[in-house]
Design a protein around this motif. Structure first.
Motif, PDB file in Angstrom:
ATOM      1  N   GLY A  28       0.677  -1.273  -0.047  1.00  0.00           N
ATOM      2  CA  GLY A  28       0.178   0.017  -0.059  1.00  0.00           C
ATOM      3  C   GLY A  28       0.855   1.167  -0.082  1.00  0.00           C
ATOM      4  N   TRP A  29       2.089   1.221   0.116  1.00  0.00           N
ATOM      5  CA  TRP A  29       2.904   2.258   0.274  1.00  0.00           C
ATOM      6  C   TRP A  29       3.625   2.344  -0.987  1.00  0.00           C
ATOM      7  CZ3 TRP A  29       4.696   5.527   4.573  1.00  0.00           C
ATOM      8  CH2 TRP A  29       3.921   4.955   5.706  1.00  0.00           C
ATOM      9  N   PRO A  31       6.803   3.587  -3.526  1.00  0.00           N
ATOM     10  CA  PRO A  31       8.301   3.913  -3.298  1.00  0.00           C
ATOM     11  C   PRO A  31       8.685   5.046  -4.428  1.00  0.00           C
ATOM     12  CG  PRO A  31       7.782   1.958  -4.644  1.00  0.00           C
ATOM     13  CD  PRO A  31       6.379   2.303  -4.076  1.00  0.00           C
ATOM     14  N   HIS A  32       9.740   5.694  -3.938  1.00  0.00           N
ATOM     15  CA  HIS A  32      10.376   6.790  -4.774  1.00  0.00           C
ATOM     16  C   HIS A  32      11.612   7.024  -3.927  1.00  0.00           C
ATOM     17  CE1 HIS A  32      10.803  10.199  -7.399  1.00  0.00           C
ATOM     18  NE2 HIS A  32      10.954  10.850  -6.290  1.00  0.00           N
ATOM     19  N   LYS A  33      12.579   6.813  -4.841  1.00  0.00           N
ATOM     20  CA  LYS A  33      14.096   6.854  -4.405  1.00  0.00           C
ATOM     21  C   LYS A  33      14.095   6.097  -3.022  1.00  0.00           C
ATOM     22  CE  LYS A  33      14.974  10.837  -7.376  1.00  0.00           C
ATOM     23  NZ  LYS A  33      16.022  10.844  -7.969  1.00  0.00           N
ATOM     24  N   SER A  34      14.824   6.715  -2.105  1.00  0.00           N
ATOM     25  CA  SER A  34      15.005   5.612  -0.583  1.00  0.00           C
ATOM     26  C   SER A  34      13.792   6.175   0.221  1.00  0.00           C
ATOM     27  CB  SER A  34      16.202   6.093   0.076  1.00  0.00           C
ATOM     28  OG  SER A  34      16.311   7.631   0.053  1.00  0.00           O
ATOM     29  N   ARG A  35      12.510   6.575  -0.177  1.00  0.00           N
ATOM     30  CA  ARG A  35      11.595   6.770   0.827  1.00  0.00           C
ATOM     31  C   ARG A  35      10.123   5.787   0.258  1.00  0.00           C
ATOM     32  NH1 ARG A  35      13.366   8.819   5.347  1.00  0.00           N
ATOM     33  NH2 ARG A  35      11.351   9.919   5.453  1.00  0.00           N
ATOM     34  N   CYS A  36       9.313   5.896   1.354  1.00  0.00           N
ATOM     35  CA  CYS A  36       8.280   5.061   1.119  1.00  0.00           C
ATOM     36  C   CYS A  36       6.939   6.196   1.504  1.00  0.00           C
ATOM     37  CB  CYS A  36       7.943   3.948   1.831  1.00  0.00           C
ATOM     38  SG  CYS A  36       9.231   2.660   1.564  1.00  0.00           S
ATOM     39  N   TYR A  37       6.071   6.200   0.597  1.00  0.00           N
ATOM     40  CA  TYR A  37       4.908   7.211   0.870  1.00  0.00           C
ATOM     41  C   TYR A  37       3.606   6.565   0.914  1.00  0.00           C
ATOM     42  CZ  TYR A  37       8.554  10.285  -0.667  1.00  0.00           C
ATOM     43  OH  TYR A  37       9.740  10.952  -0.839  1.00  0.00           O
ATOM     44  N   TYR A  38       2.700   6.925   1.830  1.00  0.00           N
ATOM     45  CA  TYR A  38       1.424   6.509   1.933  1.00  0.00           C
ATOM     46  C   TYR A  38       0.400   7.837   1.899  1.00  0.00           C
ATOM     47  CZ  TYR A  38      -2.574   3.844   3.640  1.00  0.00           C
ATOM     48  OH  TYR A  38      -3.901   3.185   3.534  1.00  0.00           O
ATOM     49  N   LEU A 146      -8.288  17.164   6.398  1.00  0.00           N
ATOM     50  CA  LEU A 146      -7.526  16.920   4.957  1.00  0.00           C
ATOM     51  C   LEU A 146      -7.041  15.380   5.052  1.00  0.00           C
ATOM     52  CD1 LEU A 146      -7.444  19.841   4.930  1.00  0.00           C
ATOM     53  CD2 LEU A 146      -5.417  19.848   3.755  1.00  0.00           C
ATOM     54  N   ILE A 147      -6.869  14.768   3.645  1.00  0.00           N
ATOM     55  CA  ILE A 147      -5.975  13.479   3.876  1.00  0.00           C
ATOM     56  C   ILE A 147      -4.733  13.446   4.240  1.00  0.00           C
ATOM     57  CG2 ILE A 147      -7.727  12.502   2.437  1.00  0.00           C
ATOM     58  CD1 ILE A 147      -5.642  12.555   0.137  1.00  0.00           C
ATOM     59  N   PRO A 148      -4.020  12.410   4.871  1.00  0.00           N
ATOM     60  CA  PRO A 148      -2.786  12.646   5.356  1.00  0.00           C
ATOM     61  C   PRO A 148      -1.715  12.072   4.321  1.00  0.00           C
ATOM     62  CG  PRO A 148      -3.618  10.790   6.401  1.00  0.00           C
ATOM     63  CD  PRO A 148      -4.777  11.525   5.739  1.00  0.00           C
ATOM     64  N   VAL A 149      -0.482  12.624   4.206  1.00  0.00           N
ATOM     65  CA  VAL A 149       0.290  12.020   3.103  1.00  0.00           C
ATOM     66  C   VAL A 149       1.819  11.604   3.863  1.00  0.00           C
ATOM     67  CG1 VAL A 149       2.004  12.238   1.141  1.00  0.00           C
ATOM     68  CG2 VAL A 149      -0.494  13.367   1.250  1.00  0.00           C
ATOM     69  N   CYS A 150       1.844  10.464   4.275  1.00  0.00           N
ATOM     70  CA  CYS A 150       3.007  10.323   5.251  1.00  0.00           C
ATOM     71  C   CYS A 150       4.212   9.565   4.512  1.00  0.00           C
ATOM     72  CB  CYS A 150       2.581   8.864   6.090  1.00  0.00           C
ATOM     73  SG  CYS A 150       1.001   9.106   6.831  1.00  0.00           S
ATOM     74  N   GLU A 151       5.488   9.757   5.076  1.00  0.00           N
ATOM     75  CA  GLU A 151       6.735   9.122   4.577  1.00  0.00           C
ATOM     76  C   GLU A 151       7.520   8.433   5.694  1.00  0.00           C
ATOM     77  OE1 GLU A 151       9.734  11.828   3.034  1.00  0.00           O
ATOM     78  OE2 GLU A 151       9.436  13.206   4.779  1.00  0.00           O
ATOM     79  N   LYS A 152       8.286   7.549   4.973  1.00  0.00           N
ATOM     80  CA  LYS A 152       9.454   6.797   5.788  1.00  0.00           C
ATOM     81  C   LYS A 152      10.408   6.283   4.966  1.00  0.00           C
ATOM     82  CE  LYS A 152       6.688   2.469   6.555  1.00  0.00           C
ATOM     83  NZ  LYS A 152       6.173   1.542   7.429  1.00  0.00           N
ATOM     84  N   SER A 153      11.439   6.123   5.594  1.00  0.00           N
ATOM     85  CA  SER A 153      12.486   5.338   4.947  1.00  0.00           C
ATOM     86  C   SER A 153      12.291   4.038   4.442  1.00  0.00           C
ATOM     87  CB  SER A 153      13.908   5.410   5.787  1.00  0.00           C
ATOM     88  OG  SER A 153      14.194   6.774   6.067  1.00  0.00           O
ATOM     89  N   SER A 154      12.697   3.697   3.416  1.00  0.00           N
ATOM     90  CA  SER A 154      12.611   2.487   2.574  1.00  0.00           C
ATOM     91  C   SER A 154      13.415   1.270   3.358  1.00  0.00           C
ATOM     92  CB  SER A 154      12.490   2.256   1.244  1.00  0.00           C
ATOM     93  OG  SER A 154      13.872   2.809   0.709  1.00  0.00           O
TER      94      SER A 154
END
Length: 154
Positions: A28-29, A31-38, A146-154
């Motif tokens: 569900g996340w 990937p982009h570069k070294s990050r993961c987004y939800y 609003l809807i949240p946009v989260c990120e974390k390291s992959s």
């Protein structure tokens, strides 16, 4: 020998590499570069609730380190026709000084919608993607949902 060549070919084919990169992020996340987004399409939250929402997922509200990262997410939201979405930027500490939440970092670039930020009614201290203005930045009341946009390291 042919099997080895076939395995080597499969290992370097673009589809396999893409799957390997995607495998670095939870289901569900994105990937982009070294990050993961939800993107929490399923819920609308206040700014503080969105921070908790991301934290529970081992992440934080997105903080752009580059214009490329911002463009990636902006394009994703445009493609999915998402509603307004939170990013982790606020001027709650000092009016007009936009700082990333949970860090001492400041925004190094901006992409504000026309006539923004405007701190309408003196109470817009949190930033999000503004769907009706081509997903550029807008200052919203932190109590808006609003809807949240989260990120974390992959």
């Amino acid at each position: 020998m042919n099997t080895s060549i076939l395995i080597l070919f499969v290992a370097i084919s673009p589809g396999i590499i893409q799957v390997a990169i995607a495998g670095c992020c939870p289901d569900g996340w994105m990937p982009h570069k070294s990050r993961c987004y939800y993107v929490g399409y399923e819920t609308k939250l206040t700014f503080s609730a969105a921070m908790v929402y991301c934290h529970v997922r081992g992440a934080q509200l997105v903080q752009f380190e580059s214009y490329g990262e911002y463009s990636f997410l902006r394009n994703l939201l445009k493609k999915t026709q998402a509603s307004d979405a939170w990013i982790g930027l606020s001027d709650q500490k000092h009016e007009g000084i936009w700082q990333w939440i949970g860090s001492k970092g400041f925004a190094t670039f901006s992409d504000w919608a026309p006539n923004e930020p405007n701190s309408a009614n003196g109470g817009e201290d949190c930033v999000g993607f503004f769907a009706s203005e081509d997903y550029k930045w807008n200052d919203f009341s932190c109590t808006d949902k609003l809807i949240p946009v989260c990120e974390k390291s992959s």
